[in-house]
Write a protein that holds these residues in place. Structure first.
Motif, PDB file in Angstrom:
ATOM      1  N   LEU A 332      10.060 -21.053 -32.054  1.00 26.72           N
ATOM      2  CA  LEU A 332      10.971 -20.669 -30.975  1.00 26.72           C
ATOM      3  C   LEU A 332      11.665 -19.363 -31.349  1.00 26.72           C
ATOM      4  N   ASP A 333      12.209 -18.677 -30.339  1.00 30.50           N
ATOM      5  CA  ASP A 333      13.020 -17.490 -30.612  1.00 30.50           C
ATOM      6  C   ASP A 333      14.320 -17.928 -31.292  1.00 30.50           C
ATOM      7  N   PRO A 334      14.943 -17.012 -32.064  1.00 27.26           N
ATOM      8  CA  PRO A 334      16.199 -17.375 -32.733  1.00 27.26           C
ATOM      9  C   PRO A 334      17.249 -17.947 -31.788  1.00 27.26           C
ATOM     10  N   ASP A 335      17.377 -17.376 -30.593  1.00 28.80           N
ATOM     11  CA  ASP A 335      18.363 -17.884 -29.624  1.00 28.80           C
ATOM     12  C   ASP A 335      18.052 -19.317 -29.205  1.00 28.80           C
ATOM     13  N   GLN A 336      16.776 -19.570 -29.004  1.00 30.65           N
ATOM     14  CA  GLN A 336      16.365 -20.925 -28.600  1.00 30.65           C
ATOM     15  C   GLN A 336      16.633 -21.917 -29.733  1.00 30.65           C
ATOM     16  N   LYS A 337      16.406 -21.466 -30.969  1.00 30.90           N
ATOM     17  CA  LYS A 337      16.664 -22.344 -32.115  1.00 30.90           C
ATOM     18  C   LYS A 337      18.145 -22.704 -32.187  1.00 30.90           C
ATOM     19  N   ARG A 338      18.969 -21.679 -32.016  1.00 24.75           N
ATOM     20  CA  ARG A 338      20.420 -21.921 -32.078  1.00 24.75           C
ATOM     21  C   ARG A 338      20.850 -22.881 -30.962  1.00 24.75           C
ATOM     22  N   ALA A 339      20.278 -22.679 -29.771  1.00 26.21           N
ATOM     23  CA  ALA A 339      20.649 -23.543 -28.639  1.00 26.21           C
ATOM     24  C   ALA A 339      20.229 -24.992 -28.910  1.00 26.21           C
ATOM     25  N   LEU A 340      19.038 -25.152 -29.465  1.00 28.23           N
ATOM     26  CA  LEU A 340      18.544 -26.510 -29.754  1.00 28.23           C
ATOM     27  C   LEU A 340      19.406 -27.163 -30.839  1.00 28.23           C
ATOM     28  N   GLU A 341      19.750 -26.381 -31.836  1.00 31.38           N
ATOM     29  CA  GLU A 341      20.589 -26.924 -32.911  1.00 31.38           C
ATOM     30  C   GLU A 341      21.942 -27.386 -32.345  1.00 31.38           C
ATOM     31  N   THR A 342      22.502 -26.572 -31.455  1.00 28.36           N
ATOM     32  CA  THR A 342      23.791 -26.942 -30.853  1.00 28.36           C
ATOM     33  C   THR A 342      23.651 -28.245 -30.057  1.00 28.36           C
ATOM     34  N   THR A 343      22.594 -28.327 -29.263  1.00 21.88           N
ATOM     35  CA  THR A 343      22.375 -29.547 -28.472  1.00 21.88           C
ATOM     36  C   THR A 343      22.251 -30.763 -29.381  1.00 21.88           C
ATOM     37  N   PHE A 344      21.471 -30.614 -30.433  1.00 17.85           N
ATOM     38  CA  PHE A 344      21.224 -31.751 -31.325  1.00 17.85           C
ATOM     39  C   PHE A 344      22.514 -32.188 -32.015  1.00 17.85           C
ATOM     40  N   THR A 345      23.203 -31.204 -32.602  1.00 19.97           N
ATOM     41  CA  THR A 345      24.342 -31.566 -33.454  1.00 19.97           C
ATOM     42  C   THR A 345      25.552 -32.033 -32.640  1.00 19.97           C
ATOM     43  N   ARG A 346      25.517 -31.789 -31.321  1.00 21.93           N
ATOM     44  CA  ARG A 346      26.604 -32.284 -30.473  1.00 21.93           C
ATOM     45  C   ARG A 346      26.243 -33.608 -29.805  1.00 21.93           C
ATOM     46  N   SER A 347      25.034 -34.081 -30.056  1.00 21.82           N
ATOM     47  CA  SER A 347      24.646 -35.331 -29.394  1.00 21.82           C
ATOM     48  C   SER A 347      25.407 -36.506 -30.009  1.00 21.82           C
ATOM     49  N   ALA A 348      25.616 -37.527 -29.203  1.00 23.51           N
ATOM     50  CA  ALA A 348      26.422 -38.668 -29.649  1.00 23.51           C
ATOM     51  C   ALA A 348      25.822 -39.342 -30.883  1.00 23.51           C
ATOM     52  N   THR A 349      24.508 -39.368 -30.952  1.00 21.93           N
ATOM     53  CA  THR A 349      23.847 -40.088 -32.045  1.00 21.93           C
ATOM     54  C   THR A 349      23.953 -39.352 -33.371  1.00 21.93           C
ATOM     55  N   TRP A 350      24.021 -38.022 -33.299  1.00 19.01           N
ATOM     56  CA  TRP A 350      23.853 -37.185 -34.484  1.00 19.01           C
ATOM     57  C   TRP A 350      24.766 -37.581 -35.654  1.00 19.01           C
ATOM     58  N   LEU A 351      26.062 -37.753 -35.337  1.00 20.97           N
ATOM     59  CA  LEU A 351      27.016 -37.988 -36.421  1.00 20.97           C
ATOM     60  C   LEU A 351      27.363 -39.468 -36.640  1.00 20.97           C
ATOM     61  N   GLU A 352      26.644 -40.315 -35.949  1.00 20.74           N
ATOM     62  CA  GLU A 352      26.880 -41.729 -36.202  1.00 20.74           C
ATOM     63  C   GLU A 352      26.434 -42.094 -37.618  1.00 20.74           C
ATOM     64  N   THR A 353      27.024 -43.153 -38.123  1.00 23.05           N
ATOM     65  CA  THR A 353      26.619 -43.640 -39.438  1.00 23.05           C
ATOM     66  C   THR A 353      25.831 -44.929 -39.251  1.00 23.05           C
ATOM     67  N   PRO A 354      24.528 -44.840 -39.387  1.00 20.39           N
ATOM     68  CA  PRO A 354      23.717 -46.042 -39.137  1.00 20.39           C
ATOM     69  C   PRO A 354      23.803 -47.001 -40.328  1.00 20.39           C
ATOM     70  N   VAL A 355      23.486 -48.241 -40.066  1.00 15.75           N
ATOM     71  CA  VAL A 355      23.484 -49.223 -41.151  1.00 15.75           C
ATOM     72  C   VAL A 355      22.111 -49.889 -41.236  1.00 15.75           C
ATOM     73  N   ASP A 356      21.847 -50.411 -42.416  1.00 14.04           N
ATOM     74  CA  ASP A 356      20.547 -51.041 -42.658  1.00 14.04           C
ATOM     75  C   ASP A 356      20.640 -52.516 -42.269  1.00 14.04           C
ATOM     76  N   HIS A 357      20.063 -52.856 -41.134  1.00 17.97           N
ATOM     77  CA  HIS A 357      20.160 -54.237 -40.631  1.00 17.97           C
ATOM     78  C   HIS A 357      18.934 -55.079 -40.962  1.00 17.97           C
ATOM     79  N   ARG A 358      18.072 -54.537 -41.799  1.00 18.36           N
ATOM     80  CA  ARG A 358      16.831 -55.294 -42.037  1.00 18.36           C
ATOM     81  C   ARG A 358      17.115 -56.646 -42.690  1.00 18.36           C
TER      82      ARG A 358
END
Ligand SMILES: [Zn+2]
Length: 358
Positions: A332-358
Protein backbone atom coordinates in the motif's frame (compact mmCIF):
# COMPACT_ATOMS: atom_id res chain seq x y z
CA UNK A 1 -17.85 -12.34 24.89
CA UNK A 2 -17.94 -8.86 26.31
CA UNK A 3 -21.36 -7.78 27.45
CA UNK A 4 -20.79 -4.10 27.15
CA UNK A 5 -18.39 -1.98 25.14
CA UNK A 6 -16.48 0.77 26.80
CA UNK A 7 -14.17 3.09 24.86
CA UNK A 8 -11.11 1.36 23.46
CA UNK A 9 -8.42 0.49 25.92
CA UNK A 10 -10.58 0.51 29.00
CA UNK A 11 -12.33 -2.50 30.40
CA UNK A 12 -15.74 -2.04 31.90
CA UNK A 13 -16.15 -3.66 35.29
CA UNK A 14 -19.18 -5.48 33.99
CA UNK A 15 -17.43 -6.89 30.95
CA UNK A 16 -16.20 -10.40 30.57
CA UNK A 17 -13.04 -10.68 28.59
CA UNK A 18 -12.70 -12.09 25.12
CA UNK A 19 -10.93 -15.41 25.01
CA UNK A 20 -7.93 -15.87 22.73
CA UNK A 21 -9.98 -17.42 19.96
CA UNK A 22 -12.60 -14.67 19.74
CA UNK A 23 -10.01 -11.94 20.17
CA UNK A 24 -7.85 -13.29 17.36
CA UNK A 25 -10.87 -13.60 15.10
CA UNK A 26 -12.24 -10.16 15.85
CA UNK A 27 -8.92 -8.32 15.57
CA UNK A 28 -8.62 -6.34 12.34
CA UNK A 29 -5.95 -8.01 10.22
CA UNK A 30 -4.10 -7.96 6.91
CA UNK A 31 -2.99 -10.97 4.92
CA UNK A 32 0.05 -10.87 2.61
CA UNK A 33 0.51 -14.51 1.72
CA UNK A 34 -2.74 -16.08 0.58
CA UNK A 35 -3.36 -18.19 -2.51
CA UNK A 36 -6.89 -17.57 -3.73
CA UNK A 37 -7.18 -21.10 -5.14
CA UNK A 38 -5.98 -22.54 -1.83
CA UNK A 39 -8.53 -20.48 0.05
CA UNK A 40 -11.71 -21.63 -1.73
CA UNK A 41 -14.08 -22.37 1.16
CA UNK A 42 -14.76 -26.11 1.36
CA UNK A 43 -18.53 -25.73 0.77
CA UNK A 44 -17.82 -23.69 -2.39
CA UNK A 45 -15.26 -26.22 -3.65
CA UNK A 46 -17.70 -29.01 -2.86
CA UNK A 47 -20.32 -27.24 -4.98
CA UNK A 48 -17.85 -26.98 -7.87
CA UNK A 49 -16.93 -30.68 -7.59
CA UNK A 50 -20.63 -31.56 -7.78
CA UNK A 51 -21.11 -29.24 -10.73
CA UNK A 52 -18.56 -31.29 -12.67
CA UNK A 53 -19.91 -34.73 -11.80
CA UNK A 54 -18.23 -35.40 -8.45
CA UNK A 55 -15.20 -37.53 -7.63
CA UNK A 56 -15.45 -40.95 -5.97
CA UNK A 57 -12.46 -40.14 -3.75
CA UNK A 58 -14.47 -37.46 -1.97
CA UNK A 59 -18.04 -38.72 -1.47
CA UNK A 60 -19.01 -35.84 0.81
CA UNK A 61 -17.80 -32.53 2.22
CA UNK A 62 -16.15 -34.11 5.23
CA UNK A 63 -14.29 -36.55 3.01
CA UNK A 64 -13.06 -33.54 1.06
CA UNK A 65 -11.71 -31.98 4.25
CA UNK A 66 -10.01 -35.27 5.13
CA UNK A 67 -8.62 -35.61 1.61
CA UNK A 68 -6.64 -32.42 2.22
CA UNK A 69 -4.21 -34.04 4.65
CA UNK A 70 -0.74 -34.04 3.27
CA UNK A 71 2.08 -36.53 3.51
CA UNK A 72 4.61 -33.91 2.46
CA UNK A 73 5.07 -30.87 0.25
CA UNK A 74 4.95 -32.75 -3.13
CA UNK A 75 1.68 -34.40 -2.03
CA UNK A 76 0.25 -30.95 -1.32
CA UNK A 77 1.23 -29.77 -4.81
CA UNK A 78 -0.39 -32.91 -6.29
CA UNK A 79 -3.73 -32.17 -4.60
CA UNK A 80 -3.45 -28.50 -5.53
CA UNK A 81 -3.50 -29.56 -9.19
CA UNK A 82 -6.31 -32.11 -8.57
CA UNK A 83 -8.52 -29.38 -7.11
CA UNK A 84 -8.01 -27.08 -10.09
CA UNK A 85 -9.78 -29.49 -12.48
CA UNK A 86 -13.06 -28.33 -10.93
CA UNK A 87 -12.56 -24.80 -12.21
CA UNK A 88 -13.70 -25.03 -15.81
CA UNK A 89 -15.61 -21.86 -16.62
CA UNK A 90 -14.86 -18.20 -16.05
CA UNK A 91 -17.92 -17.93 -13.82
CA UNK A 92 -16.29 -20.52 -11.52
CA UNK A 93 -13.47 -18.04 -10.89
CA UNK A 94 -15.98 -15.35 -9.95
CA UNK A 95 -17.88 -17.80 -7.76
CA UNK A 96 -14.89 -19.01 -5.77
CA UNK A 97 -13.36 -15.54 -5.46
CA UNK A 98 -16.55 -14.23 -3.88
CA UNK A 99 -16.39 -17.17 -1.46
CA UNK A 100 -12.80 -16.33 -0.56
CA UNK A 101 -13.68 -12.67 0.00
CA UNK A 102 -16.55 -13.70 2.30
CA UNK A 103 -14.18 -15.88 4.32
CA UNK A 104 -11.68 -13.01 4.63
CA UNK A 105 -14.46 -10.75 5.87
CA UNK A 106 -15.54 -13.36 8.43
CA UNK A 107 -11.97 -13.24 9.77
CA UNK A 108 -11.97 -9.42 9.84
CA UNK A 109 -9.13 -9.37 7.31
CA UNK A 110 -9.65 -5.89 5.91
CA UNK A 111 -6.85 -5.88 3.36
CA UNK A 112 -5.12 -8.73 1.51
CA UNK A 113 -2.50 -9.10 -1.17
CA UNK A 114 -3.41 -12.45 -2.69
CA UNK A 115 -1.78 -14.80 -5.17
CA UNK A 116 -3.58 -16.17 -8.19
CA UNK A 117 -1.82 -18.68 -10.45
CA UNK A 118 -2.82 -18.41 -14.12
CA UNK A 119 -0.29 -21.25 -14.76
CA UNK A 120 -2.00 -24.46 -15.74
CA UNK A 121 -5.33 -22.79 -16.45
CA UNK A 122 -3.60 -20.83 -19.16
CA UNK A 123 -2.19 -24.07 -20.57
CA UNK A 124 -5.73 -25.40 -20.79
CA UNK A 125 -6.78 -22.47 -22.93
CA UNK A 126 -8.04 -19.96 -20.37
CA UNK A 127 -7.28 -16.35 -21.13
CA UNK A 128 -5.29 -14.71 -18.33
CA UNK A 129 -7.06 -11.35 -18.61
CA UNK A 130 -10.51 -12.93 -18.51
CA UNK A 131 -9.55 -15.10 -15.54
CA UNK A 132 -8.31 -12.09 -13.62
CA UNK A 133 -11.39 -10.07 -14.60
CA UNK A 134 -13.57 -12.91 -13.30
CA UNK A 135 -11.59 -13.11 -10.07
CA UNK A 136 -11.83 -9.35 -9.63
CA UNK A 137 -15.61 -9.44 -10.14
CA UNK A 138 -15.95 -12.05 -7.40
CA UNK A 139 -13.71 -10.19 -4.97
CA UNK A 140 -15.46 -6.88 -5.61
CA UNK A 141 -18.88 -8.38 -4.98
CA UNK A 142 -18.07 -8.43 -1.24
CA UNK A 143 -17.84 -5.13 0.62
CA UNK A 144 -15.57 -4.39 3.56
CA UNK A 145 -12.49 -6.21 2.32
CA UNK A 146 -9.99 -5.01 -0.24
CA UNK A 147 -7.89 -7.55 -2.14
CA UNK A 148 -4.94 -6.67 -4.38
CA UNK A 149 -3.69 -9.35 -6.78
CA UNK A 150 -0.26 -10.91 -7.16
CA UNK A 151 -0.15 -13.26 -10.14
CA UNK A 152 2.06 -16.24 -9.31
CA UNK A 153 4.41 -17.05 -12.19
CA UNK A 154 4.49 -20.76 -11.15
CA UNK A 155 8.12 -21.86 -11.22
CA UNK A 156 7.36 -25.44 -12.33
CA UNK A 157 6.33 -24.22 -15.80
CA UNK A 158 9.72 -22.64 -16.47
CA UNK A 159 11.03 -19.10 -17.07
CA UNK A 160 9.80 -18.80 -20.65
CA UNK A 161 6.28 -19.51 -19.52
CA UNK A 162 6.62 -17.09 -16.62
CA UNK A 163 7.75 -14.44 -19.06
CA UNK A 164 4.62 -14.98 -21.15
CA UNK A 165 2.39 -14.52 -18.09
CA UNK A 166 4.29 -11.36 -17.24
CA UNK A 167 3.59 -9.93 -20.70
CA UNK A 168 -0.11 -10.54 -20.20
CA UNK A 169 -0.41 -9.08 -16.73
CA UNK A 170 1.54 -5.94 -17.61
CA UNK A 171 -1.71 -4.57 -19.07
CA UNK A 172 -3.88 -5.52 -16.13
CA UNK A 173 -2.99 -2.99 -13.46
CA UNK A 174 -6.59 -1.72 -13.51
CA UNK A 175 -7.66 -5.10 -12.11
CA UNK A 176 -5.62 -4.48 -9.00
CA UNK A 177 -2.52 -6.39 -10.10
CA UNK A 178 0.32 -5.01 -8.00
CA UNK A 179 3.17 -7.50 -8.15
CA UNK A 180 4.46 -10.95 -9.02
CA UNK A 181 5.07 -14.06 -6.96
CA UNK A 182 6.79 -17.38 -7.55
CA UNK A 183 5.38 -20.52 -5.94
CA UNK A 184 5.64 -24.22 -6.73
CA UNK A 185 8.54 -26.65 -6.60
CA UNK A 186 11.27 -24.49 -5.15
CA UNK A 187 13.62 -27.45 -4.70
CA UNK A 188 13.66 -28.25 -8.44
CA UNK A 189 13.33 -24.71 -9.83
CA UNK A 190 15.74 -22.37 -8.05
CA UNK A 191 15.21 -18.58 -8.10
CA UNK A 192 18.18 -17.89 -10.37
CA UNK A 193 16.22 -19.27 -13.35
CA UNK A 194 13.86 -16.31 -13.04
CA UNK A 195 16.38 -13.48 -12.79
CA UNK A 196 15.47 -11.95 -16.16
CA UNK A 197 11.72 -12.33 -15.63
CA UNK A 198 11.93 -10.54 -12.29
CA UNK A 199 14.10 -7.78 -13.73
CA UNK A 200 11.41 -7.18 -16.34
CA UNK A 201 8.67 -7.22 -13.70
CA UNK A 202 10.50 -4.59 -11.66
CA UNK A 203 11.03 -2.48 -14.78
CA UNK A 204 7.27 -2.59 -15.32
CA UNK A 205 6.79 -1.15 -11.84
CA UNK A 206 5.47 -4.36 -10.33
CA UNK A 207 6.37 -5.38 -6.79
CA UNK A 208 8.11 -8.70 -6.24
CA UNK A 209 7.97 -11.54 -3.76
CA UNK A 210 8.95 -15.21 -4.07
CA UNK A 211 8.49 -18.37 -2.07
CA UNK A 212 11.92 -19.27 -0.73
CA UNK A 213 13.28 -21.26 2.17
CA UNK A 214 10.20 -23.45 2.51
CA UNK A 215 10.84 -26.66 0.53
CA UNK A 216 14.46 -25.66 -0.16
CA UNK A 217 17.13 -24.30 2.17
CA UNK A 218 18.80 -20.97 2.90
CA UNK A 219 20.51 -20.87 -0.53
CA UNK A 220 17.07 -20.43 -2.06
CA UNK A 221 16.45 -17.35 0.12
CA UNK A 222 19.82 -15.92 -0.89
CA UNK A 223 18.84 -16.53 -4.53
CA UNK A 224 15.54 -14.70 -4.10
CA UNK A 225 17.38 -11.76 -2.52
CA UNK A 226 20.37 -11.54 -4.86
CA UNK A 227 18.94 -12.70 -8.18
CA UNK A 228 15.28 -11.71 -7.94
CA UNK A 229 15.74 -8.65 -5.69
CA UNK A 230 12.45 -9.41 -3.97
CA UNK A 231 10.74 -7.00 -1.59
CA UNK A 232 9.42 -9.83 0.58
CA UNK A 233 10.25 -13.47 1.18
CA UNK A 234 7.44 -16.05 1.13
CA UNK A 235 7.87 -18.41 4.10
CA UNK A 236 11.65 -18.02 4.58
CA UNK A 237 11.51 -20.45 7.49
CA UNK A 238 14.71 -22.27 6.54
CA UNK A 239 16.70 -19.03 6.72
CA UNK A 240 17.18 -20.17 10.31
CA UNK A 241 19.80 -22.63 9.00
CA UNK A 242 22.17 -19.80 8.00
CA UNK A 243 23.33 -17.30 10.65
CA UNK A 244 24.71 -14.89 8.03
CA UNK A 245 21.38 -14.88 6.24
CA UNK A 246 19.49 -14.21 9.49
CA UNK A 247 21.81 -11.27 10.16
CA UNK A 248 21.31 -9.96 6.63
CA UNK A 249 17.52 -10.20 6.93
CA UNK A 250 17.59 -8.38 10.26
CA UNK A 251 19.84 -5.61 8.91
CA UNK A 252 17.81 -5.03 5.77
CA UNK A 253 14.38 -5.45 7.38
CA UNK A 254 13.24 -7.50 4.39
CA UNK A 255 9.75 -8.68 5.36
CA UNK A 256 9.14 -12.40 5.82
CA UNK A 257 5.69 -13.78 5.03
CA UNK A 258 5.62 -16.53 7.64
CA UNK A 259 2.84 -19.13 7.59
CA UNK A 260 3.13 -21.26 10.75
CA UNK A 261 0.13 -23.59 10.41
CA UNK A 262 0.84 -24.08 6.72
CA UNK A 263 4.36 -25.22 7.63
CA UNK A 264 2.86 -27.79 10.00
CA UNK A 265 0.33 -28.96 7.38
CA UNK A 266 2.99 -29.55 4.73
CA UNK A 267 5.32 -31.03 7.37
CA UNK A 268 8.04 -28.44 6.93
CA UNK A 269 7.96 -28.33 10.76
CA UNK A 270 6.52 -30.85 13.18
CA UNK A 271 4.42 -28.43 15.19
CA UNK A 272 3.93 -24.75 15.94
CA UNK A 273 5.72 -25.38 19.25
CA UNK A 274 8.99 -26.00 17.38
CA UNK A 275 8.42 -23.35 14.69
CA UNK A 276 11.33 -20.86 14.60
CA UNK A 277 9.12 -17.76 14.29
CA UNK A 278 10.06 -16.50 17.75
CA UNK A 279 13.75 -16.75 16.90
CA UNK A 280 13.06 -14.65 13.81
CA UNK A 281 11.40 -11.99 15.95
CA UNK A 282 14.03 -12.11 18.70
CA UNK A 283 16.74 -11.55 16.11
CA UNK A 284 15.00 -8.46 14.84
CA UNK A 285 13.54 -9.70 11.55
CA UNK A 286 10.45 -8.11 10.02
CA UNK A 287 8.00 -10.98 10.53
CA UNK A 288 4.42 -11.11 9.27
CA UNK A 289 1.92 -13.92 9.85
CA UNK A 290 -0.25 -15.33 7.09
CA UNK A 291 -2.52 -18.29 6.34
CA UNK A 292 -1.24 -19.41 2.87
CA UNK A 293 -3.90 -21.96 1.75
CA UNK A 294 -6.41 -21.92 4.60
CA UNK A 295 -9.13 -24.04 2.99
CA UNK A 296 -6.68 -26.79 2.08
CA UNK A 297 -4.83 -26.69 5.39
CA UNK A 298 -7.95 -26.34 7.53
CA UNK A 299 -6.56 -23.22 9.22
CA UNK A 300 -7.45 -19.54 9.26
CA UNK A 301 -5.38 -16.46 9.96
CA UNK A 302 -6.92 -16.09 13.41
CA UNK A 303 -6.04 -19.72 14.15
CA UNK A 304 -2.44 -18.99 13.21
CA UNK A 305 -2.33 -16.16 15.75
CA UNK A 306 -4.18 -18.31 18.29
CA UNK A 307 -1.59 -21.09 17.83
CA UNK A 308 1.24 -18.63 18.41
CA UNK A 309 -0.41 -17.54 21.66
CA UNK A 310 -1.17 -21.01 22.96
CA UNK A 311 1.81 -22.99 21.70
CA UNK A 312 4.57 -20.37 21.69
CA UNK A 313 3.28 -18.05 24.42
CA UNK A 314 3.01 -15.01 22.20
CA UNK A 315 1.51 -12.09 24.13
CA UNK A 316 -1.34 -9.89 22.87
CA UNK A 317 1.22 -7.10 22.39
CA UNK A 318 3.31 -9.37 20.16
CA UNK A 319 0.26 -10.32 18.13
CA UNK A 320 -0.54 -6.63 17.63
CA UNK A 321 3.05 -6.03 16.51
CA UNK A 322 2.83 -8.87 13.97
CA UNK A 323 -0.37 -7.39 12.54
CA UNK A 324 1.19 -3.92 12.27
CA UNK A 325 4.23 -5.51 10.61
CA UNK A 326 1.79 -6.83 8.02
CA UNK A 327 0.49 -3.34 7.31
CA UNK A 328 3.97 -1.88 7.00
CA UNK A 329 5.20 -4.79 4.85
CA UNK A 330 2.28 -4.44 2.45
CA UNK A 331 2.54 -2.66 -0.87
CA UNK A 332 0.00 0.00 0.00
CA UNK A 333 1.02 3.65 -0.29
CA UNK A 334 2.42 5.19 2.92
CA UNK A 335 -0.79 7.21 3.41
CA UNK A 336 -2.92 4.11 3.06
CA UNK A 337 -0.71 2.27 5.55
CA UNK A 338 -1.07 5.06 8.08
CA UNK A 339 -4.85 5.13 7.58
CA UNK A 340 -5.12 1.37 8.06
CA UNK A 341 -2.95 1.48 11.16
CA UNK A 342 -5.17 4.21 12.62
CA UNK A 343 -8.31 2.20 11.88
CA UNK A 344 -6.86 -0.93 13.42
CA UNK A 345 -5.41 0.61 16.55
CA UNK A 346 -8.63 2.52 17.28
CA UNK A 347 -10.82 -0.54 16.94
CA UNK A 348 -12.57 -1.74 20.09
CA UNK A 349 -10.89 -5.14 19.97
CA UNK A 350 -7.34 -3.88 19.55
CA UNK A 351 -6.57 -2.92 23.14
CA UNK A 352 -8.65 -5.51 24.87
CA UNK A 353 -6.85 -7.98 27.08
CA UNK A 354 -7.92 -11.45 26.06
CA UNK A 355 -7.80 -14.40 28.41
CA UNK A 356 -7.03 -18.05 27.85
CA UNK A 357 -10.33 -19.88 28.33
CA UNK A 358 -9.20 -23.24 27.04
ZN1 LIG B 1 2.37 -19.97 -0.48
Amino acid sequence: MREKHDFPGRQSLTSTYLDFRDWCRQLPKVELHLHLEGAIPIPALWELIQKYGGDSRVPDENALREYFRFRDFPHFLELWIWKNQFLQEYEDFTFFSAGVAESLKAENIQYAEAFFSPGRFKQEGFDTARMLESVRAGLDSVSGVEVALIPDLVRDLGPEYASGVLDEISELRSLGVIGVGLGGSEHTHPPELYTDVYRRARDMGLHATAHAGEAAGAESVWGAINSLEVERIGHGIRAIEDADLMRHLAETGLPIEMCPLSNVATRVVESVAVHPIRKFLDRGLMVTVNSDDPAMFGNSLSQDFMALMTELSFTPAEVRTLILNGIWSSWLDPDQKRALETTFTRSATWLETPVDHR
